[in-house]
Design a protein around this motif. Sequence first.
Motif, short mmCIF file in Angstrom:
data_model
loop_
_atom_site.label_atom_id
_atom_site.label_comp_id
_atom_site.label_asym_id
_atom_site.label_seq_id
_atom_site.Cartn_x
_atom_site.Cartn_y
_atom_site.Cartn_z
N LEU A 18 -0.56 2.08 -11.78
CA LEU A 18 -0.05 1.70 -10.46
C LEU A 18 -0.84 0.53 -9.89
O LEU A 18 -0.25 -0.42 -9.36
CB LEU A 18 -0.12 2.90 -9.51
CG LEU A 18 0.25 2.62 -8.05
CD1 LEU A 18 1.66 2.06 -7.95
CD2 LEU A 18 0.09 3.87 -7.20
N LEU A 22 0.76 -3.14 -8.98
CA LEU A 22 0.67 -3.74 -7.65
C LEU A 22 0.08 -5.14 -7.72
O LEU A 22 0.52 -6.05 -7.01
CB LEU A 22 -0.17 -2.85 -6.73
CG LEU A 22 0.45 -1.50 -6.36
CD1 LEU A 22 -0.57 -0.63 -5.63
CD2 LEU A 22 1.69 -1.70 -5.48
N ASN A 31 8.42 -5.91 -6.42
CA ASN A 31 8.38 -4.56 -5.87
C ASN A 31 8.08 -3.57 -6.97
O ASN A 31 8.23 -3.88 -8.16
CB ASN A 31 9.71 -4.22 -5.18
CG ASN A 31 10.86 -4.18 -6.17
OD1 ASN A 31 11.12 -3.15 -6.80
ND2 ASN A 31 11.54 -5.32 -6.34
N VAL A 32 7.68 -2.36 -6.57
CA VAL A 32 7.29 -1.33 -7.53
C VAL A 32 8.10 -0.06 -7.26
O VAL A 32 8.26 0.35 -6.11
CB VAL A 32 5.78 -1.01 -7.43
CG1 VAL A 32 5.42 0.20 -8.28
CG2 VAL A 32 4.96 -2.23 -7.85
N ALA A 90 -0.91 2.94 -2.18
CA ALA A 90 -0.31 1.66 -2.57
C ALA A 90 -0.23 0.73 -1.36
O ALA A 90 -0.47 -0.48 -1.48
CB ALA A 90 1.07 1.89 -3.16
N VAL A 99 7.17 -0.44 -2.17
CA VAL A 99 7.04 0.60 -3.19
C VAL A 99 8.04 1.71 -2.89
O VAL A 99 8.10 2.21 -1.77
CB VAL A 99 5.61 1.18 -3.24
CG1 VAL A 99 5.51 2.24 -4.35
CG2 VAL A 99 4.59 0.08 -3.48
#
Length: 288
Positions: A18, A22, A31-32, A90, A99
């Motif tokens: 993660l 990021l 974007n995640v 995040a 996210v």
Amino acid sequence: MKNILVPTDFSAEAHHALRAALQLAQRVGGNVTLLHVLPIPDAQGSANFSAFGGPTNGAELPNAYGIDRIFVVRLMEVTHQRMQQLLAEAAQMAPDVPVHEVLDQVEVDEAILKVIEQRHIDLVVLGTQQHEALERFFASSNTEQLVRLAPCPVLAIKHATNLDAVRDIVFASDFSAEADQAVPGLQQVRQLFPDARLHLLRVTDEAAGPARQQIDDFIARHQLTHAEAVLMEAGSIEGGIEDAARKLGAGLIVVPTHARSAFSRFFQASIAEKVATEAAQPVLTFHL
């Protein structure tokens, strides 16, 4: 690579993935999507549940499965809490990166491939263990399967990684005619890491002169800058890639692959799978 998927089982490896995702999203304005897969089958074997503890699409479990339903709903509540914690982390690490969360209850590989298609994912960042570690949710077999099946590049992360500090990248190939098809993927990597030194690696037992000339021709043909030829003798291709990356202090290994047997041996999926699961460095694989 603006739409990035991170499958998570809340392990340390998934957390490393993660963070890496990021960092990449910040570089490209992307974007995640965080995906968690619930490993619990229902009576049908394929029901999905929302992030808030209820069945989706109006699905209801039979009364005979009341106890199972209570357990599943409680599991969903706990999972939702953990996902919210990840979203909060995040937001602290990269407040400018959107996210999103997705929960599903199918096989892990099936869930990942479904999200890739539905959300037009450009890159999967997968937290995984090295091959010799005890198997867990994202064991080596999951990584190998994803490297084979994913239609987009896959970045395997095993340890805490600062991609912003990547200064050396190993691009492994045999630089045969098929290698030219890897250039678009390689150019994407260069866009992500424009200041990194690119080490074009060939693992060979042939004479150094012709092999080096082949790499030099590849560099000239595609006008690659900040690039150099590297030759490595080793008993296996994957072993030579790992040794070279370690000696060069590489922060990233890039391995193109192709499932078609007509391609040279280097591009066989098994080589990319082994490097992705065994190398300590982050490994990016993509299909030709």
